[in-house]
Design a protein around this motif. Structure first.
Motif, short mmCIF file in Angstrom:
data_model
loop_
_atom_site.label_atom_id
_atom_site.label_comp_id
_atom_site.label_asym_id
_atom_site.label_seq_id
_atom_site.Cartn_x
_atom_site.Cartn_y
_atom_site.Cartn_z
N ARG A 50 -11.73 11.07 -1.77
CA ARG A 50 -11.83 9.63 -0.42
C ARG A 50 -9.95 9.28 -1.56
O ARG A 50 -9.35 8.06 -0.66
N PHE A 51 -9.79 9.93 -2.68
CA PHE A 51 -7.79 9.30 -2.89
C PHE A 51 -7.32 9.42 -1.70
O PHE A 51 -6.25 8.82 -1.28
N LEU A 52 -7.54 11.39 -1.15
CA LEU A 52 -6.31 11.42 -0.03
C LEU A 52 -6.84 10.87 1.06
O LEU A 52 -5.88 11.05 1.83
N ARG A 53 -8.15 11.09 1.46
CA ARG A 53 -8.33 9.77 2.92
C ARG A 53 -7.66 8.63 2.48
O ARG A 53 -7.63 8.38 4.00
N THR A 54 -7.72 8.14 1.81
CA THR A 54 -6.74 6.47 1.59
C THR A 54 -5.32 6.66 2.27
O THR A 54 -5.22 6.02 2.67
N ILE A 55 -5.45 7.39 1.51
CA ILE A 55 -3.04 7.12 1.40
C ILE A 55 -3.63 8.11 2.94
O ILE A 55 -2.30 7.76 3.47
N ARG A 56 -4.05 8.91 3.09
CA ARG A 56 -3.57 9.43 4.71
C ARG A 56 -4.13 8.77 5.91
O ARG A 56 -2.96 7.91 6.87
N ASN A 57 -5.31 8.19 5.91
CA ASN A 57 -5.17 6.99 6.22
C ASN A 57 -4.34 5.55 6.19
O ASN A 57 -4.30 4.77 7.72
N PHE A 58 -3.56 5.29 5.43
CA PHE A 58 -2.84 3.94 4.89
C PHE A 58 -1.37 4.26 5.55
O PHE A 58 -1.08 3.71 6.25
N PHE A 59 -1.02 5.83 5.84
CA PHE A 59 -0.23 5.81 6.49
C PHE A 59 0.73 6.79 7.39
O PHE A 59 1.05 6.13 8.56
N VAL A 60 -0.87 6.46 7.77
CA VAL A 60 -0.85 7.24 9.33
C VAL A 60 -1.62 6.00 10.54
O VAL A 60 -2.11 6.25 11.76
N LYS A 61 -1.86 5.07 9.31
CA LYS A 61 -2.10 3.62 10.20
C LYS A 61 -4.24 3.67 10.77
O LYS A 61 -3.80 4.03 12.00
N ASN A 62 -5.14 4.93 10.17
CA ASN A 62 -5.69 5.47 10.86
C ASN A 62 -7.10 4.48 10.37
O ASN A 62 -7.32 4.31 8.74
N ASP A 63 -7.15 4.10 10.98
CA ASP A 63 -8.14 2.50 9.71
C ASP A 63 -10.16 2.68 10.67
O ASP A 63 -9.84 2.94 11.56
N GLU A 64 -10.64 3.60 9.75
CA GLU A 64 -12.01 3.30 9.51
C GLU A 64 -13.04 2.69 10.43
O GLU A 64 -13.54 2.70 10.69
N VAL A 65 -12.55 1.48 10.02
CA VAL A 65 -13.17 0.11 10.57
C VAL A 65 -13.40 -0.10 11.70
O VAL A 65 -14.34 -0.15 11.97
N TYR A 66 -11.91 -0.19 12.01
CA TYR A 66 -11.93 -0.51 13.67
C TYR A 66 -12.23 0.37 14.24
O TYR A 66 -13.05 0.45 15.22
N ASN A 67 -12.34 2.28 13.94
CA ASN A 67 -12.14 3.29 14.93
C ASN A 67 -14.42 2.92 14.82
O ASN A 67 -14.70 3.61 15.82
N GLY A 68 -14.81 2.90 13.53
CA GLY A 68 -16.46 2.45 13.42
C GLY A 68 -16.38 1.54 14.20
O GLY A 68 -17.95 2.00 15.16
#
Length: 119
Positions: A50-68
């Motif tokens: 989760r730590f690594l996924r959060t960093i990745r999502n933040f820097f590549v602007k991959n918003d799991e909520v929006y995509n969900g």
């Protein structure tokens, strides 16, 4: 003699609903929220993924909520199901979010939901 009782014919109706409190993951709003999420992932939950996924999502602007939201719509359409989305556009309680419905991305999502007949 006796009671003549005839049962009603009933048919099953599947209603899928989804509440949208936030259109975007709160970590995109501020650095303190990001730091809090990262610390929680490591210290409280001990979840390195989760730590690594959060960093990745933040820097590549991959918003799991929006995509969900779009993932729910696409899955529903593939299975011929309509989804009712309920949006809270105002703060009604302390935990609710303020959704700016004039935001361009939020307007796009709302138009897509309406056009794809997920009312």
């Amino acid at each position: 003699m006796g009671i003549n009782y005839e049962r009603k014919k009933r048919s099953f109706v599947f209603n899928l609903t989804s509440d949208i409190d936030n259109f975007f993951d709160p970590i995109f709003y501020s650095y303190p929220r990001l730091i809090r999420r990262l610390l929680s992932s490591i210290v409280t939950q001990r979840d390195v993924n989760r730590f690594l996924r959060t960093i990745r999502n933040f820097f590549v602007k991959n918003d799991e909520v929006y995509n969900g939201i779009y993932r729910i719509i696409n899955l529903a359409e593939r299975n011929s199901i309509k989804v009712r989305f309920y949006v809270i556009p105002l703060i009604t309680r302390k935990l609710d979010s303020l959704i700016d419905i004039e935001n361009e991305k939020i307007g796009k999502i709302l138009r897509d939901i309406y056009e794809r007949i997920h009312l």
